[in-house]
Design a protein around this motif. Structure first.
Motif, PDB file in Angstrom:
ATOM      1  N   THR A  82       3.626   7.086   6.659  1.00  0.00           N
ATOM      2  CA  THR A  82       2.574   8.096   6.792  1.00  0.00           C
ATOM      3  C   THR A  82       1.773   7.829   8.069  1.00  0.00           C
ATOM      4  N   ASN A 134       0.846  -1.189   0.000  1.00  0.00           N
ATOM      5  CA  ASN A 134       0.000   0.000   0.000  1.00  0.00           C
ATOM      6  C   ASN A 134       0.886   1.246   0.000  1.00  0.00           C
ATOM      7  N   SER A 135       0.954   1.937  -1.125  1.00  0.00           N
ATOM      8  CA  SER A 135       1.827   3.110  -1.264  1.00  0.00           C
ATOM      9  C   SER A 135       1.389   4.280  -0.378  1.00  0.00           C
ATOM     10  N   GLN A 136       0.131   4.261   0.078  1.00  0.00           N
ATOM     11  CA  GLN A 136      -0.355   5.336   0.951  1.00  0.00           C
ATOM     12  C   GLN A 136       0.264   5.271   2.348  1.00  0.00           C
ATOM     13  N   TYR A 137       0.944   4.177   2.654  1.00  0.00           N
ATOM     14  CA  TYR A 137       1.555   4.020   3.974  1.00  0.00           C
ATOM     15  C   TYR A 137       3.014   4.476   4.010  1.00  0.00           C
TER      16      TYR A 137
END
Length: 176
Positions: free
Chosen positions: A52, A22-25
């Protein structure tokens, strides 16, 4: 000096890793340390990788407070230490120590690192690589004086360590 368990004077906190799928992390602004970054310097301020807020919330990693946390590696290379000077988190290769400043001076505790490391290695287990559990880290034994004496001893060790670091730098410059 009084015999104490590490868990009596510090909160022992494990780390965690957000999903790498998950690139949002990832690539946020929260320091996230791995064991390979620890052990060369007494203090760490910035990690190589960052996570993040979402990454922190969706993993077992916890935000550890600056100037109150000693990072302690609990896997493979057990017992490497560093004092965090900025807030951050760690992966699962740590059992970090968040101190109660009324009970322990952080640099005094850091200075006892080799004693605690030797105990930890004796309690480690595992076939692929050695690891020490949160419970066993809490039970590590140390002898400590009152807080005023700790602060004096911690300050002395800090000065000595700074002088050694300075001499090492001078030596490296001379070699160049």
């Amino acid at each position: 000096w009084e015999q104490r368990k590490l868990g009596d004077i510090a909160k022992i906190v494990g780390g965690g890793t957000p999903s790498t799928k998950n690139s949002q992390y990832w690539n946020g602004n929260i320091n996230w340390y791995s064991p390979t970054e620890i052990g060369k310097n007494a203090f760490v301020n910035e990690s190589k990788k960052k996570i993040t807020k979402a990454g922190l919330q969706h993993s077992s990693a916890k935000l550890l407070p600056k100037n109150k946390t000693i990072l302690f590696t609990s896997r493979a290379n057990i017992g490497d230490l560093a004092i965090m000077t900025s807030d951050g988190a760690t992966n699962q290769g740590f059992q970090s120590w968040v101190i109660d400043q009324l009970k322990i001076d952080i640099y005094f505790l850091y200075s006892l690192g080799n004693i605690l490391k030797n105990q930890a290695i004796k309690l480690a287990y595992g076939s692929t690589f050695l690891e020490i559990s949160n419970k066993n880290v809490k039970n590590l034994q140390l002898k400590i004086p009152n807080i005023q004496e700790q602060k004096k001893i911690g300050s002395l060790f800090k000065i000595i360590d700074e002088l050694l670091t300075l001499q090492e730098r001078k030596y490296e410059e001379l070699k160049l």
